[in-house]
Design a protein around this motif. Structure first.
Motif, PDB file in Angstrom:
ATOM      1  N   VAL A   1      -9.798   4.471   6.981  1.00  7.16           N
ATOM      2  CA  VAL A   1      -8.815   3.102   7.506  1.00  7.16           C
ATOM      3  C   VAL A   1      -7.600   3.564   7.956  1.00  7.16           C
ATOM      4  CG1 VAL A   1     -10.882   1.710   5.985  1.00  7.16           C
ATOM      5  CG2 VAL A   1      -8.883   2.695   5.283  1.00  7.16           C
ATOM      6  N   SER A   2      -6.691   2.768   8.551  1.00  7.25           N
ATOM      7  CA  SER A   2      -5.577   3.057   8.703  1.00  7.25           C
ATOM      8  C   SER A   2      -4.836   2.151   7.750  1.00  7.25           C
ATOM      9  CB  SER A   2      -4.824   3.217  10.652  1.00  7.25           C
ATOM     10  OG  SER A   2      -6.002   3.284  11.045  1.00  7.25           O
ATOM     11  N   PRO A   3      -3.404   2.615   7.426  1.00 12.50           N
ATOM     12  CA  PRO A   3      -2.525   1.462   6.688  1.00 12.50           C
ATOM     13  C   PRO A   3      -2.160   1.063   7.537  1.00 12.50           C
ATOM     14  CG  PRO A   3      -1.910   3.971   7.643  1.00 12.50           C
ATOM     15  CD  PRO A   3      -3.015   3.453   7.687  1.00 12.50           C
TER      16      PRO A   3
ATOM     17  N   ASP B   1      -1.231   7.888  12.418  1.00 15.24           N
ATOM     18  CA  ASP B   1      -2.975   7.429  12.090  1.00 15.24           C
ATOM     19  C   ASP B   1      -3.878   8.332  12.783  1.00 15.24           C
ATOM     20  OD1 ASP B   1      -2.163   6.202  10.889  1.00 15.24           O
ATOM     21  OD2 ASP B   1      -2.152   4.035  11.917  1.00 15.24           O
TER      22      ASP B   1
ATOM     23  N   GLY C   1       0.680  -0.843   0.269  1.00 16.76           N
ATOM     24  CA  GLY C   1      -0.050  -0.401   0.043  1.00 16.76           C
ATOM     25  C   GLY C   1       0.678   1.075  -0.031  1.00 16.76           C
TER      26      GLY C   1
ATOM     27  N   TRP D   1      -8.023  -0.418   2.429  1.00 19.02           N
ATOM     28  CA  TRP D   1      -7.139   0.136   2.179  1.00 19.02           C
ATOM     29  C   TRP D   1      -7.266   1.171   0.423  1.00 19.02           C
ATOM     30  CZ3 TRP D   1      -4.807   4.840   4.418  1.00 19.02           C
ATOM     31  CH2 TRP D   1      -4.076   4.932   4.356  1.00 19.02           C
TER      32      TRP D   1
ATOM     33  N   SER E   1      -5.998  -4.047   6.070  1.00 18.19           N
ATOM     34  CA  SER E   1      -6.595  -3.195   5.165  1.00 18.19           C
ATOM     35  C   SER E   1      -6.518  -3.376   3.587  1.00 18.19           C
ATOM     36  CB  SER E   1      -6.892  -1.807   5.236  1.00 18.19           C
ATOM     37  OG  SER E   1      -5.511  -0.911   5.585  1.00 18.19           O
TER      38      SER E   1
ATOM     39  N   VAL F   1       1.309   4.979   1.549  1.00 17.69           N
ATOM     40  CA  VAL F   1       0.637   5.924   2.155  1.00 17.69           C
ATOM     41  C   VAL F   1       0.749   7.511   2.426  1.00 17.69           C
ATOM     42  CG1 VAL F   1       0.707   3.925   3.844  1.00 17.69           C
ATOM     43  CG2 VAL F   1       2.504   4.951   3.939  1.00 17.69           C
TER      44      VAL F   1
ATOM     45  N   GLN G   1      -4.882   8.417   8.531  1.00 18.66           N
ATOM     46  CA  GLN G   1      -6.094   7.800   8.604  1.00 18.66           C
ATOM     47  C   GLN G   1      -6.393   8.435   6.703  1.00 18.66           C
ATOM     48  OE1 GLN G   1      -9.368   6.663  11.040  1.00 18.66           O
ATOM     49  NE2 GLN G   1      -8.437   7.678  12.965  1.00 18.66           N
TER      50      GLN G   1
ATOM     51  N   ASN H   1     -11.962   5.759   2.462  1.00 17.38           N
ATOM     52  CA  ASN H   1     -11.953   4.972   1.209  1.00 17.38           C
ATOM     53  C   ASN H   1     -13.227   5.345   1.177  1.00 17.38           C
ATOM     54  OD1 ASN H   1     -14.528   3.362   3.125  1.00 17.38           O
ATOM     55  ND2 ASN H   1     -13.218   1.619   3.622  1.00 17.38           N
TER      56      ASN H   1
END
Length: 338
Positions: free
Chosen positions: A240-242, A114, A101, A275, A246, A103, A231, A234
């Motif tokens: 959502v947090s990485p 976050d 991901g 995510w 996620s 971020v 965060q 979505n």
């Protein structure tokens, strides 16, 4: 005289054999910096097990595609997949090797990891240079209770051709019509604002140095550098947090079986826990390689990585590919690579 000649001959033979073995035991690759942490780990473990060395240049996805097209490496790696018609044109095939991901990372004293909440449109406006200060109403309204400084935001982006950038701007294009119109997507774009760093390493270093900055990196770089992540909201409207969970949620919705030549971008994925900026690294190789032995050695390495390297992937904050996808990839090798 005879003995001396014999010794020279034996030495020449030994040197030739050694040179041949040394050549056969080194695989060359180049490209994605996103994949470098896990590829480096896989390479070290595989080398210790087999003696085969993987010489990988972490130069960015654009460089990886260029080098494999020029046939100067055994494989290229990119976080931006090549389109099927592009692959056909140059005789390449591609397959995914890892999911992770991208971020957002910030350098804002007093803000914990976050704690800050952002949305795609707000991220686009920050990178467009429209939102200039951290206490802008668009940010403060998302973060009641968070003490935001009245300070200018410094945007940090990539300066090189980058698959991490591709996934970042692909996401911004999906959530911001203005971004899509004014900037668009690709491995490199005309950035409206900010300073550029080379590689994930360069962006991470700039954000760490510049107070009140924001950049984007692959999660492993954020974790290794103890950076402050945020965060992101979505497409289902959930912040959502990485995390591995996620990323896995986003990956679970990807329909690889329907993707020709594995051409699939999984940003802005559906799912309550997904995510929104999940990303995949792809490896490109020739269908008819110029050096069949080197190509087979590279495939042996990736077979081991996909089948035996899953625990290392999790340790470095990547999502391992599901078994069904690994089987699909290995079937594609048999069908396409000679």
């Amino acid at each position: 005289m005879f003995m001396k000649s014999t010794s020279r001959f034996a030495l020449a033979i030994a040197t030739s054999i050694f040179a041949l073995c040394a050549h056969a035991e080194e695989i060359t690759g180049a490209g994605s910096t996103f994949v470098y942490p896990i590829l480096s780990k896989w390479s070290a473990d595989y080398s210790a097990k087999t003696g085969v060395k993987i010489n990988y240049q972490s130069i960015g996805s654009g460089g990886g595609i260029a080098q494999i097209k020029a046939a100067t490496v055994d494989f290229g790696a990119s976080d931006m997949p090549m389109k099927p018609d592009e692959l056909d044109k140059v005789g390449l095939t591609q397959f995914p090797v890892i999911i992770g991901g991208v971020v957002p990372v910030v350098n804002m004293p007093g803000v914990a990891t976050d704690q800050l909440k952002l949305t795609g449109p707000v991220l686009a406006d920050i990178f467009l240079g429209k939102i200039k200060r951290w206490n802008d109403p668009a940010i403060s309204s998302l973060n009641p209770g968070v003490k935001l400084p009245d300070a200018m935001i410094t945007v940090v982006h990539r300066s090189d051709g980058s698959g991490t950038t591709f996934n970042w701007v692909n996401y911004l294009s999906k959530v911001s019509p203005e971004w899509q119109t004014k900037v668009g997507e690709g491995t490199s774009v005309q950035w409206p604002a900010g300073v550029g760093g080379k590689g994930n390493e360069g962006v991470a270093a700039y954000v760490k140095q510049i107070k009140n900055s924001i950049g984007y990196v692959e999660l492993a770089y954020a974790m290794q550098n103890k950076m402050t992540t945020t965060q992101v909201k979505n497409r289902e409207g959930k912040f959502v947090s990485p995390s591995l969970e996620s990323f896995q949620a986003a990956a679970a919705n990807a329909e690889w079986a329907k993707a020709k030549d594995f051409y699939l971008v999984i940003t802005d994925a559906p799912g309550q826990a997904s995510w929104p900026i999940a990303a995949t690294t792809f490896v490109m190789m020739y269908k008819i390689p110029k050096n069949a032995k080197q190509s087979k050695s590279a495939l042996d390495f990736f077979k081991w990585s996909l089948e035996q390297g899953q625990s290392q992937a999790k340790q470095l904050d990547y999502v391992a590919l599901p078994d069904s996808l690994v089987k699909q990839i290995e079937a594609s090798w048999k069908a396409e690579i000679k």
